[in-house]
Write a protein that holds these residues in place. Structure first.
Motif, PDB file in Angstrom:
ATOM      1  N   LEU A  18      59.330   1.557  53.303  1.00 49.00           N
ATOM      2  CA  LEU A  18      58.132   1.624  54.709  1.00 49.00           C
ATOM      3  C   LEU A  18      58.594   2.911  55.233  1.00 49.00           C
ATOM      4  O   LEU A  18      57.577   3.604  56.309  1.00 49.00           O
ATOM      5  CB  LEU A  18      59.336   0.741  55.311  1.00 49.00           C
ATOM      6  CG  LEU A  18      59.162  -0.841  55.112  1.00 49.00           C
ATOM      7  CD1 LEU A  18      60.047  -1.173  55.792  1.00 49.00           C
ATOM      8  CD2 LEU A  18      57.353  -1.601  55.501  1.00 49.00           C
ATOM      9  N   GLY A  19      59.942   4.296  54.611  1.00 49.39           N
ATOM     10  CA  GLY A  19      60.261   5.442  55.085  1.00 49.39           C
ATOM     11  C   GLY A  19      58.905   6.291  54.734  1.00 49.39           C
ATOM     12  O   GLY A  19      58.700   6.981  55.375  1.00 49.39           O
ATOM     13  N   LEU A  20      58.566   5.722  53.519  1.00 50.85           N
ATOM     14  CA  LEU A  20      57.536   6.939  52.590  1.00 50.85           C
ATOM     15  C   LEU A  20      55.929   6.352  53.381  1.00 50.85           C
ATOM     16  O   LEU A  20      55.593   7.113  53.821  1.00 50.85           O
ATOM     17  CB  LEU A  20      57.437   6.870  51.294  1.00 50.85           C
ATOM     18  CG  LEU A  20      56.721   7.239  50.411  1.00 50.85           C
ATOM     19  CD1 LEU A  20      57.161   9.067  50.425  1.00 50.85           C
ATOM     20  CD2 LEU A  20      56.357   6.617  48.913  1.00 50.85           C
ATOM     21  N   LEU A  21      56.359   5.366  53.725  1.00 49.15           N
ATOM     22  CA  LEU A  21      54.381   4.746  54.416  1.00 49.15           C
ATOM     23  C   LEU A  21      54.417   5.902  56.032  1.00 49.15           C
ATOM     24  O   LEU A  21      53.785   5.893  56.225  1.00 49.15           O
ATOM     25  CB  LEU A  21      54.505   3.665  55.242  1.00 49.15           C
ATOM     26  CG  LEU A  21      54.307   2.809  53.261  1.00 49.15           C
ATOM     27  CD1 LEU A  21      53.888   0.884  53.918  1.00 49.15           C
ATOM     28  CD2 LEU A  21      52.788   3.106  52.924  1.00 49.15           C
ATOM     29  N   GLU A  22      55.783   5.736  56.547  1.00 49.66           N
ATOM     30  CA  GLU A  22      55.946   6.333  57.646  1.00 49.66           C
ATOM     31  C   GLU A  22      55.683   8.072  57.763  1.00 49.66           C
ATOM     32  O   GLU A  22      55.039   8.409  58.368  1.00 49.66           O
ATOM     33  CB  GLU A  22      57.019   5.987  58.659  1.00 49.66           C
ATOM     34  CG  GLU A  22      57.140   4.643  58.554  1.00 49.66           C
ATOM     35  CD  GLU A  22      58.634   4.369  59.880  1.00 49.66           C
ATOM     36  OE1 GLU A  22      59.435   5.357  59.894  1.00 49.66           O
ATOM     37  OE2 GLU A  22      58.842   3.088  59.867  1.00 49.66           O
ATOM     38  N   LEU A  23      55.990   8.850  56.929  1.00 44.87           N
ATOM     39  CA  LEU A  23      56.251   9.578  56.701  1.00 44.87           C
ATOM     40  C   LEU A  23      54.710   9.826  56.090  1.00 44.87           C
ATOM     41  O   LEU A  23      53.793  11.378  56.831  1.00 44.87           O
ATOM     42  CB  LEU A  23      56.530  10.483  54.913  1.00 44.87           C
ATOM     43  CG  LEU A  23      58.405  10.609  55.698  1.00 44.87           C
ATOM     44  CD1 LEU A  23      59.173  11.173  54.241  1.00 44.87           C
ATOM     45  CD2 LEU A  23      58.506  11.517  56.836  1.00 44.87           C
ATOM     46  N   SER A  24      54.366   9.273  54.906  1.00 45.45           N
ATOM     47  CA  SER A  24      52.650   9.888  54.793  1.00 45.45           C
ATOM     48  C   SER A  24      51.889   9.681  55.829  1.00 45.45           C
ATOM     49  O   SER A  24      50.879  10.259  56.118  1.00 45.45           O
ATOM     50  CB  SER A  24      52.593   8.467  53.703  1.00 45.45           C
ATOM     51  OG  SER A  24      51.045   8.519  53.794  1.00 45.45           O
ATOM     52  N   ALA A  25      52.189   8.410  57.034  1.00 42.99           N
ATOM     53  CA  ALA A  25      51.137   8.901  58.048  1.00 42.99           C
ATOM     54  C   ALA A  25      50.923   9.658  58.983  1.00 42.99           C
ATOM     55  O   ALA A  25      50.057   9.829  60.002  1.00 42.99           O
ATOM     56  CB  ALA A  25      51.344   7.047  58.654  1.00 42.99           C
ATOM     57  N   ALA A  26      53.165  10.528  59.089  1.00 41.61           N
ATOM     58  CA  ALA A  26      52.662  11.822  60.028  1.00 41.61           C
ATOM     59  C   ALA A  26      52.252  13.136  59.154  1.00 41.61           C
ATOM     60  O   ALA A  26      52.324  13.741  60.323  1.00 41.61           O
ATOM     61  CB  ALA A  26      54.206  11.702  60.204  1.00 41.61           C
TER      62      ALA A  26
END
Length: 79
Positions: free
Chosen positions: A19-27
Motif C-alpha cells: 500500500l505504501g508503494l502504491l501511495e508513493l507511485s500515485a504521488a
C-alpha cells in the motif's frame, strides 16, 4: 529523497508495504522526487500481497506450522 540522492527504491515487506508503494507511485504526479524505479519484494507470513503467488517467509511459516501441528502425520516410532 533528493536530499539523500536516492535514485531507486527497493521495498521489502507485506501488504502495508504494498500500500505504501502504491501511495508513493500515485504521488509521482505531484512530487518529481518519486519518479524513480520502485520495486517491491513480498516478504510476509500471510502471503497476502496482491500480484504475487509466493513471498519470502510464507513457505517457512507453513512448514513450521505443519511440523508442530498435533494433526500432522507422524512416522511410526517417532516421538
Amino acid at each position: 529523497m533528493r536530499a539523500h540522492s536516492i535514485n531507486a527504491l527497493l521495498i521489502i515487506g507485506g501488504f502495508e508495504a504494498y500500500l505504501g508503494l502504491l501511495e508513493l507511485s500515485a504521488a509521482r504526479e505531484k512530487h518529481e522526487e518519486f519518479c524513480v524505479p520502485m520495486v517491491m519484494v513480498p516478504a510476509t507470513v500471510s502471503n497476502n500481497v496482491p500480484g504475487s503467488d509466493f513471498s519470502i517467509g510464507a513457505d517457512t511459516a507453513l512448514n513450521t506450522i505443519t511440523d508442530l501441528s498435533p494433526c500432522a502425520p507422524r512416522q511410526a516410532g517417532a516421538g
